[in-house]
Design an enzyme around this catalytic site. Structure first.
Site, PDB file in Angstrom:
ATOM      1  CE  LYS A  13      19.920  12.864  36.070  1.00 36.45           C
ATOM      2  NZ  LYS A  13      19.674  13.637  37.304  1.00 36.45           N
ATOM      3  NE  ARG A  88      13.875  14.341  35.487  1.00 36.88           N
ATOM      4  CZ  ARG A  88      14.999  14.960  35.092  1.00 36.88           C
ATOM      5  NH1 ARG A  88      15.501  14.706  33.911  1.00 36.88           N
ATOM      6  NH2 ARG A  88      15.598  15.814  35.884  1.00 36.88           N
ATOM      7  NE  ARG A 127      22.916  22.316  38.435  1.00 37.61           N
ATOM      8  CZ  ARG A 127      22.201  21.270  38.017  1.00 37.61           C
ATOM      9  NH1 ARG A 127      22.785  20.130  37.731  1.00 37.61           N
ATOM     10  NH2 ARG A 127      20.884  21.361  37.918  1.00 37.61           N
ATOM     11  NE  ARG A 171      15.268  20.433  39.384  1.00 37.38           N
ATOM     12  CZ  ARG A 171      16.528  20.851  39.293  1.00 37.38           C
ATOM     13  NH1 ARG A 171      16.930  21.919  39.958  1.00 37.38           N
ATOM     14  NH2 ARG A 171      17.380  20.195  38.556  1.00 37.38           N
TER      15      ARG A 171
END
Ligand code: AMP
Length: 214
Positions: A13, A88, A127, A171
């Site tokens: 995103k 969310r 990441r 998550r």
């Protein structure tokens, strides 16, 4: 152009938002970035949010909605925005609807980034982010030129505390339980474009642009 990017953590995103803001000349509004800035600046909001973020839970809706109420009325949002990581939950989506209605605005597109869970785990555990400028790298797909250093500003790269395997799993669970229903909420309104987001960054970018400009 008022756009919303929705997808799992590590679904790309933020990366795609960066292209969209340049293309349409509108701001990116990332609730994750806003919360991390609050933590860095040691605000009360940051203090309240940190424990939820570090354990892979969502920050309470009331905190997020108060933060967004202020942000969306900023002048730079007059011509549109790219929402990244918000809403969310269903209460957040309803809160956003209420807010937009009161401003006589509406969303143009909800871009759903479709990525399988196994790819998310690989992406997130590799990441790395720059402490200084926030630039994001991937050690496999987009490594920095010098290991551990940001290409833009030379500062150290770090692994986000919530990008470790146990928290990533948490998550993803939260995404499936609380955020997936938000996709249905918008598809019922005919607003969603589902984008296969397994490919390269460029392929995904072209696909998004094709969908929202055709
Ligand atoms: P992100 O950078 O979008 O992956 O968000 C990192 C973390 O910030 C999430 O795991 C949540 O703890 C928190 N967060 C970001 N956006 C929201 C939101 N819209 N609602 C609740 N929590 C959020």
């Amino acid at each position: 152009m008022r756009l919303l990017l929705i997808g799992p953590p590590g679904g790309g995103k933020g990366t795609q938002a960066k292209y969209l803001i340049d293309h349409f000349d509108i701001p990116q509004i990332s609730t994750g970035d806003m919360l991390r800035a609050n933590i860095q600046n040691s605000t009360d909001l940051g203090g309240n949010a940190q424990k939820f973020m570090n354990s892979g839970q969502l920050v309470p809706d009331s905190i997020i909605l108060d933060m967004m109420k202020e942000r969306l009325t900023d002048q730079d949002c007059d011509n549109g925005f790219v929402l990244d990581g918000f809403p969310r939950t269903i209460p957040q989506a309803e809160g956003l609807d209420y807010l937009l209605k009161s401003m006589k605005e509406q969303l143009d597109h909800v871009i759903v980034m479709d990525v399988p869970d196994n790819l998310i785990i690989t992406r997130l555990s590799n990441r790395r982010s720059c402490k200084e400028c926030g630039q994001v790298y991937n050690l496999i797909f987009e490594p920095p030129a010098i290991a551990g250093k940001c290409n833009n500003c030379g500062e150290d790269l770090f692994l986000r505390p919530d990008d470790n395997p146990a928290i990533i799993q948490q998550r993803l669970t939260v995404y499936h339980q609380q955020t997936k229903p938000v996709i249905k909420y918008y598809s019922d309104q005919g607003l969603t474009d589902v984008i296969d987001s397994k490919g390269t960054i460029d392929e995904i970018r072209s696909n998004i642009l094709l969908n929202i400009t055709s």
